[in-house]
Design a protein around this motif. Structure first.
Motif, mmCIF file in Angstrom:
data_model
loop_
_atom_site.group_PDB
_atom_site.id
_atom_site.type_symbol
_atom_site.label_atom_id
_atom_site.label_comp_id
_atom_site.label_asym_id
_atom_site.label_seq_id
_atom_site.Cartn_x
_atom_site.Cartn_y
_atom_site.Cartn_z
ATOM 1 N N ALA A 1 0.887 -1.253 -0.046
ATOM 2 C CA ALA A 1 -0.059 0.093 0.021
ATOM 3 C C ALA A 1 1.031 1.375 0.000
ATOM 4 O O ALA A 1 0.489 2.263 -0.622
ATOM 5 N N VAL A 2 1.852 1.178 0.646
ATOM 6 C CA VAL A 2 2.846 2.316 0.664
ATOM 7 C C VAL A 2 3.534 2.469 -0.491
ATOM 8 O O VAL A 2 3.496 3.748 -1.126
ATOM 9 N N LEU B 1 6.596 -0.441 6.653
ATOM 10 C CA LEU B 1 6.706 0.876 6.529
ATOM 11 C C LEU B 1 7.902 1.369 5.731
ATOM 12 O O LEU B 1 8.356 1.971 4.814
ATOM 13 N N ILE B 2 9.164 1.072 6.559
ATOM 14 C CA ILE B 2 10.546 1.596 6.109
ATOM 15 C C ILE B 2 10.894 0.707 4.959
ATOM 16 O O ILE B 2 11.515 1.179 3.886
ATOM 17 N N ALA B 3 10.522 -0.757 5.187
ATOM 18 C CA ALA B 3 10.823 -1.501 3.944
ATOM 19 C C ALA B 3 10.446 -0.767 2.432
ATOM 20 O O ALA B 3 11.005 -0.965 1.506
ATOM 21 N N ALA B 4 9.195 -0.346 2.697
ATOM 22 C CA ALA B 4 8.475 0.058 1.420
ATOM 23 C C ALA B 4 9.314 1.321 0.953
ATOM 24 O O ALA B 4 9.438 1.461 -0.224
ATOM 25 N N SER C 1 3.734 8.269 -1.725
ATOM 26 C CA SER C 1 4.262 7.101 -0.865
ATOM 27 C C SER C 1 4.656 7.620 0.514
ATOM 28 O O SER C 1 4.189 7.070 1.483
ATOM 29 N N ALA C 2 5.339 8.833 0.583
ATOM 30 C CA ALA C 2 5.861 9.299 1.691
ATOM 31 C C ALA C 2 4.492 9.876 2.716
ATOM 32 O O ALA C 2 4.600 9.575 3.797
ATOM 33 N N HIS D 1 13.031 16.308 3.823
ATOM 34 C CA HIS D 1 12.655 15.025 4.273
ATOM 35 C C HIS D 1 12.677 14.958 5.766
ATOM 36 O O HIS D 1 13.497 15.267 6.528
ATOM 37 N N ASP D 2 11.486 14.353 6.129
ATOM 38 C CA ASP D 2 11.142 14.454 7.571
ATOM 39 C C ASP D 2 10.590 13.197 8.217
ATOM 40 O O ASP D 2 10.501 13.009 9.286
ATOM 41 N N ILE D 3 10.432 12.172 7.393
ATOM 42 C CA ILE D 3 9.975 10.720 7.718
ATOM 43 C C ILE D 3 10.844 10.227 8.926
ATOM 44 O O ILE D 3 10.405 9.639 10.087
ATOM 45 N N GLY D 4 12.299 10.182 8.507
ATOM 46 C CA GLY D 4 13.100 9.485 9.302
ATOM 47 C C GLY D 4 13.117 10.089 10.847
ATOM 48 O O GLY D 4 13.229 9.954 11.898
ATOM 49 N N LYS D 5 13.396 11.719 10.588
ATOM 50 C CA LYS D 5 13.361 12.532 11.972
ATOM 51 C C LYS D 5 11.957 12.268 12.623
ATOM 52 O O LYS D 5 12.417 12.406 14.003
#
Ligand code: B1M
Length: 214
Positions: free
Chosen positions: A11-12, A42-45, A66-67, A102-106
């Motif tokens: 889905a991601v 989630l991260i793997a996607a 996707s993000a 980019h802010d997903i990892g943060k």
């Protein structure tokens, strides 16, 4: 991988943001470990999305959808990661450096730090050196956490450390760095106090840097 993880990952990758919250909730209801949902789905996607982008198979709009989907999924897992600890272990400023959106990892690192009992002041993305120095003076955090996802924005981390030195603040705050292109060698070269390869390592390091017990 379980069906749940497989479905969430797909889905991601497919940017199906309307479905993701329900899918993650179903996985949690089925008893899946939140860490597995984050790491293996989630991260793997996002790794697949990044590779497809790098290979020219998808473009920025697809990467963005996707993000958005990944973030919506993380929102559902967040309550499982935070709120467990009552006593603050220290204050952390988190930010993505200037020029980097980019802010997903943060966000993930922030959530995990909160879950581990740190008070996190998340300043967002694209933070200039001046703004960061200002906030370090005002908030007086134990740790300044910097994230960068672009090779072009990594040097900003060094600029921040240089400015902390110039302002006489370097020994007042520990600097923790991370993000996909950052590594231990770079962190040592720029004089950071620590490097976290992922959110779990960042928490471990934050504990060590503040002398907090596990
Ligand atoms: Co961008 N992007 N992007 N992007 N993007 C990458 C980073 C890229 C590797 C893709 C690729 O080419 N394969 C590439 C960088 C290449 C390079 O620098 N050499 C790239 C590019 C080129 C770009 C643009 C320039 C594209 C363009 O416009 N032509 C542009 C730049 C915009 C800007 O920032 N100025 C851009 C834009 C975007 C979107 C906006 C579309 C979107 C970001 C949305 C958002 O974040 N809100 C996006 C995305 C989603 C990605 C990928 C696909 C995924 C990043 C991600 O969220 N990963 C990425 C490819 C990839 O990394 N595989 C890519 C999941 C996240 C959980 O992992 O952020 O690594 P990560 O965080 C990890 C660890 O690194 C660590 O813990 C986290 C959890 O384990 N960590 C820390 C992170 N920060 C930490 C801090 C710490 C400690 C640990 O201590 C403080």
């Amino acid at each position: 991988m379980t069906d749940h993880l497989h479905t969430i990952k797909a889905a991601v990758i497919g940017g199906r943001h309307g479905e993701i919250k329900g899918l993650v909730q179903q996985a949690l209801d089925a008893g899946l470990d939140p860490a597995a949902i984050i790491n293996d789905a989630l991260i793997a996607a996002m790794d697949v999305v990044g590779k497809d982008f790098g290979d020219g198979k998808i473009f920025v709009p697809e990467m963005l959808v996707s993000a958005v989907t990944m973030k919506a999924g993380l929102d559902v897992v967040k309550p499982c990661l935070t709120g467990g600890e009552s006593q603050s272990r220290g204050t952390v400023i988190m930010a993505t450096v200037k020029g980097d959106l980019h802010d997903i990892g943060k966000n993930l690192v922030s959530m995990m730090l909160e879950g581990a009992g740190f008070k996190v002041m998340d300043l967002g993305t694209d933070l200039s050196v001046d703004k960061l120095i200002d906030q370090v003076k005002t908030i007086q955090p134990d740790i300044l956490g910097l994230s960068a996802l672009l090779t072009t924005t990594m040097p900003e981390m060094q600029n921040v450390i240089g400015a902390l030195k110039a302002q006489g603040l370097r020994d007042k705050v520990k600097v923790l760095v991370g993000g996909a292109p950052v590594d231990r060698v770079f962190a040592e070269k720029i004089g950071a106090d620590g490097y976290g390869a992922n959110a779990a390592e960042a928490v471990e390091l934050a504990r060590r840097l503040t002398g907090a017990k596990a």
